[in-house]
Design an enzyme around this catalytic site. Structure first.
Site, PDB file in Angstrom:
ATOM      1  N   GLU A 158      50.702  46.602 -29.694  1.00  0.00           N
ATOM      2  CA  GLU A 158      49.692  46.904 -30.712  1.00  0.00           C
ATOM      3  C   GLU A 158      50.387  47.354 -31.988  1.00  0.00           C
ATOM      4  OE1 GLU A 158      45.829  49.764 -31.327  1.00  0.00           O
ATOM      5  OE2 GLU A 158      47.327  50.284 -29.843  1.00  0.00           O
TER       6      GLU A 158
ATOM      7  N   SER B  46      44.345  47.089 -32.894  1.00  0.00           N
ATOM      8  CA  SER B  46      43.309  47.885 -32.254  1.00  0.00           C
ATOM      9  C   SER B  46      42.035  47.812 -33.078  1.00  0.00           C
ATOM     10  CB  SER B  46      43.756  49.344 -32.162  1.00  0.00           C
ATOM     11  OG  SER B  46      43.701  49.932 -33.448  1.00  0.00           O
TER      12      SER B  46
END
Length: 169
Positions: free
Chosen positions: A55, A81
């Site tokens: 991420e 995210s």
């Protein structure tokens, strides 16, 4: 996959700022090396390269913190995210670790991200891309033993779900 909700700037063409890891990109952002108009490329963070499709919240947060949220683009073979903001494109596939086009981008190449036209364009000729592809070598794996090495060896691309059991589907 492009995340474009709430963004002010829906198109950018700018020079590529190329990083082979999240960490090197974050260091450059924090050092003030990313400027308005740049298109940040973070590669080798996809399912195989990360491994695990890391991420990119830290670099995107740092871009916002630097006041560049509406002034730069970001492209990665990693993921984002729900808290990510800006003109960002993730899940690029094929990823850099398997020689996808993102592996061939060089510092300073012009890149266009256009959300309205759903366009991601690298302004490099097909001949030049072929030359770069012929010279490209995969990086050494980040892990050579254990579960992460096994995962990197078996995982499919993000366009196929980044799963390790495609033959079972």
């Amino acid at each position: 996959m492009a995340k474009i909700s709430g963004i002010q700037q829906r198109q950018i063409t700018g020079p590529a700022r190329v990083f082979d890891s999240e960490e090197t990109c974050l260091a450059a952002i924090l050092a003030g090396q990313i400027k308005a108009g740049d298109v940040v490329v973070i590669r080798y963070e996809g399912p195989k390269g990360g491994p695990g499709m890391r991420e990119m919240l830290s670099p995107t947060s740092a871009i916002i913190g630097a006041g560049l949220g509406d002034k730069v683009g970001l492209i990665t073979d990693g993921r984002f995210s729900g808290g990510t903001y800006g003109l960002v494109v993730g899940h690029v596939s094929p990823e850099a670790a398997v020689g996808g086009a993102i592996a061939l981008v060089q510092e300073g190449d012009l890149i266009t991200i256009d959300a309205d036209r759903q366009l991601l364009h690298l302004h490099v000729s097909d001949d030049e891309l072929a030359r770069r592809r012929a010279q490209w070598q995969p990086p050494a794996p980040r892990y050579t033993r254990g579960v992460l090495a096994k995962y990197a060896k078996l995982v499919s691309g993000s366009h196929l779900g980044a799963v390790t059991d495609l033959n079972l589907l």
